[in-house]
Design an enzyme around this catalytic site. Structure first.
Site, PDB file in Angstrom:
ATOM      1  N   ASP A  98       9.126   0.750  -7.273  1.00  0.00           N
ATOM      2  CA  ASP A  98       8.084   1.267  -6.394  1.00  0.00           C
ATOM      3  C   ASP A  98       7.736   2.713  -6.763  1.00  0.00           C
ATOM      4  O   ASP A  98       8.585   3.600  -6.655  1.00  0.00           O
ATOM      5  CB  ASP A  98       8.582   1.213  -4.951  1.00  0.00           C
ATOM      6  CG  ASP A  98       7.483   1.452  -3.927  1.00  0.00           C
ATOM      7  OD1 ASP A  98       6.449   2.055  -4.280  1.00  0.00           O
ATOM      8  OD2 ASP A  98       7.669   1.044  -2.766  1.00  0.00           O
ATOM      9  N   HIS A 118       5.703  -1.641  -4.882  1.00  0.00           N
ATOM     10  CA  HIS A 118       5.374  -1.339  -3.488  1.00  0.00           C
ATOM     11  C   HIS A 118       4.924  -2.615  -2.791  1.00  0.00           C
ATOM     12  O   HIS A 118       3.734  -2.875  -2.618  1.00  0.00           O
ATOM     13  CB  HIS A 118       4.292  -0.272  -3.448  1.00  0.00           C
ATOM     14  CG  HIS A 118       4.173   0.406  -2.117  1.00  0.00           C
ATOM     15  ND1 HIS A 118       5.207   1.080  -1.522  1.00  0.00           N
ATOM     16  CD2 HIS A 118       3.124   0.513  -1.256  1.00  0.00           C
ATOM     17  CE1 HIS A 118       4.820   1.579  -0.365  1.00  0.00           C
ATOM     18  NE2 HIS A 118       3.560   1.236  -0.178  1.00  0.00           N
ATOM     19  N   SER A 132       5.558  -0.130   4.046  1.00  0.00           N
ATOM     20  CA  SER A 132       5.081   1.196   3.694  1.00  0.00           C
ATOM     21  C   SER A 132       5.161   2.085   4.951  1.00  0.00           C
ATOM     22  O   SER A 132       6.250   2.262   5.487  1.00  0.00           O
ATOM     23  CB  SER A 132       3.679   1.122   3.111  1.00  0.00           C
ATOM     24  OG  SER A 132       3.319   2.325   2.477  1.00  0.00           O
TER      25      SER A 132
END
Length: 670
Positions: free
Chosen positions: A582, A614, A495
């Protein structure tokens, strides 16, 4: 409470190793033992104390199990998920139903399910498409229903419904026409609504008889927005607890008298924000709170559980956390984390002052050469204190002192969010990488949460700049202190940590030996264009803290901070992993930088998972990507690795580009 804080983006056989391994004398831990399914995890005790539930594998997939609290041998599975793991569950207030949320393929459209313990009947309480449910309030008084938020009418806003658990009936309580969140009391009545401000702050309004007042109850600025908000009412509804940083730096625990508005500070700590309080299950009054600076500590507020916390501290070997309690508060579940041994969960009988071990989450790691974690305070170039965590391979720190006998290659492991933090405790990635011969350093760079509002705000508009400087300063600290050498440092993260990896390889192209980017954004414009609609209430915070794409100055800033625009500058090996579904960091974020590098004939390896979002929730997929990663790092840093073997074939991994640049990958996908 529904709130829109900015989302944060976790004895072995002898195997072949690289001949140059700096840790060859330490047994190699199979990656499947670290990243495979735990034997048991996430235990909960029912409010009436009669049942225990936990998450454990069923036919290789994590599912919910249940057993009588006094007869664990009668354990049975309640759910039968075939593909995607259930990662948490919780009890209904009447102790009749175990509830859980589940999405499809990582799309984060979480629906709410419940399973009746007696009958085994499973109910989908929110049978809608493209919907994300949120649990708003569970009462200690009202046993047959709860409050939930559902965004099936307008994907940006969650309408509030009362959910009858027996029938599944949903009754509208409050249509949401632009509010970021609500707070309800123990009678399941909405009492407060929160609305985002144009400056990134928030305004809070009272709700009376179902009507939202027009006069603000409280105003919270952008500076305080990550560290201030109402938490919970006492059972009598007379006191409202806040976590509140207004007129101070670190967030305090504050009790507000509802009638008079008078606020009283219950607890504050100059080092760190006050963390999750423990509340009396019947009265809702605070009994203790946590502070997490270098490590998490429990601090009692009154004498009601002071002796219990002291007993647990004395009689547990490691950092402990109270994870579940009965309504009568006579039985607690306590998780214990020794770091250098697998975590365990215990039943604590308050009256008898007795701890009984229920399970060890990963018994296969018993006796494994797990390494110690060491908190560090590192100074940034402009004087901030960066709370960090260092793990050294046992080959250079056999006694766990935190001092390396000689420099070793290092992986800088960067957390996501960025509005999140790293903490002390067992960390599978730290253990895996240290076992492969690397020092591992995790840094709470500016913008990380938990250390006060000034530390968060110091990261505003600093993506790829001062936030990145903090990471470089931490690497310099590690080199200066003999942990590693400047030419043998890799950067890795997911991320925002993936963004930091791309930033490291573009903005400082010779600092790192290589990088591993997991679901990281490459273009901040397209990232902001594709955020989920239910983040609408937090959009202004993104703009104020990252860069505003609606202004010329903001556009210029986002352009210069987007690694995609500097892909041609990449000089070091790069591995990218991405989930196709995602919703936070769209698959395009990885595809476009891979395409840009390929167009310039710059080597990059790209692995995509069609059934993930994600991050990689399915262990077979996580193991597959980590198999590629450790062989990639072994070539880059001269460490060791377990061969890829059949890891990719057991997963859904699709190698979209650059198999030839990662050792063993081309053969693994034949």
């Amino acid at each position: 409470m529904i709130r829109y804080a900015l989302p944060a983006l976790l004895l072995t056989s002898v195997l072949p190793v690289y001949a140059q391994s700096p840790a060859a004398e330490v047994p190699l831990i199979e990656r499947g033992k670290i990243f495979g399914n735990p034997s048991k995890t996430a235990a909960k005790i029912s409010p009436d104390g009669k049942w225990l539930s936990w998450i454990a594998p069923r036919d290789g997939v994590l599912n919910v199990w249940v057993a009588p609290a006094d007869k664990l041998s009668d354990a049975r599975p309640l759910t039968d998920e075939k593909t995607r793991p259930i990662r948490n569950s919780f009890w209904s207030p009447d102790s009749k139903v175990v509830l859980f949320i589940q999405d499809k393929g990582g799309d984060e459209n979480f629906l709410l399910y419940g399973v009746n313990v007696a009958s085994g009947k499973q109910t989908n309480y929110t049978p809608f498409e493209k919907t994300r449910v949120q649990v708003l309030q569970i009462s200690s008084k009202i046993k047959d229903r709860i409050l939930v938020g559902v965004n099936n009418r307008d994907p940006r806003w969650h309408d509030v419904y009362s959910l009858e658990l027996a029938s599944g009936k949903l009754t509208l309580v409050q249509q949401n026409d632009g509010y970021g969140g609500f707070v309800a009391d123990d009678n399941l009545k909405l009492r407060i609504a929160q609305k985002a401000r144009d400056d990134g702050g928030a305004t809070y309004y009272r709700i009376s008889d179902g009507k939202i007042d027009t006069t603000p109850l409280a105003e919270v600025s952008l500076e305080d927005s990550q560290t201030t908000g109402p938490g919970a009412f006492t059972a009598d509804g007379k006191t409202l607890y806040w976590i509140d940083s207004r007129n101070r730096n670190t967030a305090a625990l504050v009790a507000q008298d509802v009638a008079s508005g008078k606020a009283t500070v219950i607890a504050e700590d100059a080092r760190a924000d006050i963390g999750q309080p423990l509340f009396d299950e019947r009265t809702g009054r605070v009994q203790a709170y946590t502070v997490n600076y270098l490590k998490q500590e429990y601090v009692p507020v009154d004498n009601s559980i002071k002796e219990d916390l002291a007993f647990l501290k004395k009689n547990t070997k490691g950092q402990f956390a109270v994870t579940s309690r009965t309504e009568a508060e006579d039985k607690w579940l306590v998780a214990v984390d020794p770091v250098t041994a697998p975590a365990s969960t215990w039943l604590y009988d308050r009256k008898a002052k007795k701890l009984t071990q229920l399970y060890v989450s990963r018994p296969e790691l018993d006796g494994a050469p797990l390494a110690a974690m060491h908190p560090q305070e590192i100074k940034s170039r402009d004087g901030l204190t960066l709370v960090s965590y260092l793990t050294l391979p046992k080959s250079v720190d056999a006694n766990g002192t935190g001092k390396a006998s000689k420099p070793v290659p290092m992986v800088l492991l960067v957390h996501g969010g960025p509005w999140a933090r790293d903490g002390f405790g067992y960390n599978g990635y730290h253990q895996w990488l240290a076992n492969r011969g690397y020092a591992v350093l995790s840094v709470n760079y500016r913008g990380s949460t938990g250390f006060g509002k000034k530390f968060i705000s110091a990261g505003d508009l600093q993506w790829g700049r001062k936030m990145h400087d903090d990471l470089i300063d931490a690497v310099d600290w590690a080199v200066k202190n003999g942990v590693t050498t400047a030419d043998k440092v890799a950067i890795m993260g997911g991320s925002y940590g993936g963004y930091a990896t791309l930033a490291g390889l573009t903005f400082t192209p010779t600092t790192f030996a290589c990088g591993v980017d997991i679901v990281g954004p490459s273009n901040l414009f397209t990232l902001l264009q594709t955020i989920p609609p239910y983040w609408e209430a937090g959009k202004q915070q993104f703009y104020k803290r990252m860069g505003d794409p609606t202004t010329d100055a903001g556009k210029a800033l986002l352009k210069e901070r987007s690694p995609l625009n500097f892909a041609a500058d990449i000089q070091r090996p790069l591995l990218i992993g991405q989930g196709a579904n995602d919703p936070r960091v769209n698959v395009r974020e990885s595809e476009q930088i891979v395409a840009a590098m390929a167009a310039k004939n710059i080597p990059v390896t790209y692995v995509e998972f069609p059934d993930e979002g994600h991050g990689f929730a399915r262990p077979v997929n996580n193991i597959a990507f980590n198999a590629v990663t450790e062989n990639f790092l072994a070539k880059c840093l001269n460490g060791r690795a377990e061969p890829i073997g059949g890891a990719l074939k057991a997963s859904t991994a699709q190698v979209k580009h650059g198999a030839e640049f990662a050792p063993g990958l081309a053969d693994a996908i034949k």
